[in-house]
Design a protein around this motif. Sequence first.
Motif, short mmCIF file in Angstrom:
data_model
loop_
_atom_site.label_atom_id
_atom_site.label_comp_id
_atom_site.label_asym_id
_atom_site.label_seq_id
_atom_site.Cartn_x
_atom_site.Cartn_y
_atom_site.Cartn_z
N THR A 198 0.85 -1.18 0.00
CA THR A 198 0.00 0.00 0.00
C THR A 198 0.88 1.24 0.00
OG1 THR A 198 -0.05 0.06 2.41
CG2 THR A 198 -1.77 -1.23 1.33
N PRO A 199 0.31 2.40 -0.31
CA PRO A 199 1.10 3.63 -0.24
C PRO A 199 1.67 3.88 1.16
CG PRO A 199 -0.92 4.02 -1.45
CD PRO A 199 -1.01 2.63 -0.89
N ALA A 200 0.94 3.49 2.20
CA ALA A 200 1.45 3.67 3.56
C ALA A 200 2.68 2.79 3.79
CB ALA A 200 0.37 3.36 4.58
N GLY A 201 2.66 1.57 3.28
CA GLY A 201 3.81 0.68 3.42
C GLY A 201 5.02 1.22 2.68
N LEU A 202 4.77 1.75 1.49
CA LEU A 202 5.86 2.34 0.70
C LEU A 202 6.44 3.55 1.42
CD1 LEU A 202 7.51 2.57 -1.91
CD2 LEU A 202 5.67 3.99 -2.82
N LEU A 203 5.57 4.37 1.98
CA LEU A 203 6.04 5.55 2.70
C LEU A 203 6.87 5.16 3.91
CD1 LEU A 203 5.95 8.62 2.76
CD2 LEU A 203 3.87 8.46 4.12
N GLY A 204 6.46 4.11 4.61
CA GLY A 204 7.22 3.63 5.76
C GLY A 204 8.59 3.14 5.37
N ARG A 205 8.66 2.39 4.26
CA ARG A 205 9.97 1.90 3.81
C ARG A 205 10.88 3.06 3.39
NH1 ARG A 205 6.64 -1.91 1.37
NH2 ARG A 205 6.95 -1.03 -0.70
N LEU A 206 10.31 4.07 2.75
CA LEU A 206 11.11 5.23 2.34
C LEU A 206 11.63 5.99 3.56
CD1 LEU A 206 9.08 6.59 -0.70
CD2 LEU A 206 11.30 5.44 -0.74
N ARG A 207 10.81 6.10 4.59
CA ARG A 207 11.26 6.79 5.81
C ARG A 207 12.39 6.03 6.48
NH1 ARG A 207 5.37 8.14 8.37
NH2 ARG A 207 4.87 9.86 7.00
N ARG A 208 12.26 4.71 6.54
CA ARG A 208 13.34 3.91 7.16
C ARG A 208 14.63 4.07 6.39
NH1 ARG A 208 9.20 0.02 7.84
NH2 ARG A 208 9.86 -1.06 5.97
N ARG A 209 14.54 4.03 5.08
CA ARG A 209 15.75 4.17 4.27
C ARG A 209 16.38 5.54 4.43
NH1 ARG A 209 13.39 1.02 -0.98
NH2 ARG A 209 13.54 -1.05 -0.08
#
Length: 83
Positions: A6-17
Amino acid sequence: MYRQRTPAGLLGRLRRRAGRLFIVLAGDAGLAVLQEVITVVGLPMFILVFIMMFALYRGLSQEELSEVRVGSPPRQEELKPED
């Protein structure tokens, strides 16, 4: 490991990176930047919740709860079905 698509999952991965990059590439300065970002993002949220606490107290204090009356429980014979 299950990954959200989902977009929320993608946003979370981008924040972690982004956080990892700050720490790895900038070292101690990157950690300081992350702490400042957390403060900048968290402070307005804290202020909002703190104001909501007073608003909730004010709203509940305006309720006229003293007028609420609770009746006595029904007697056993009132609960029996009539034939």
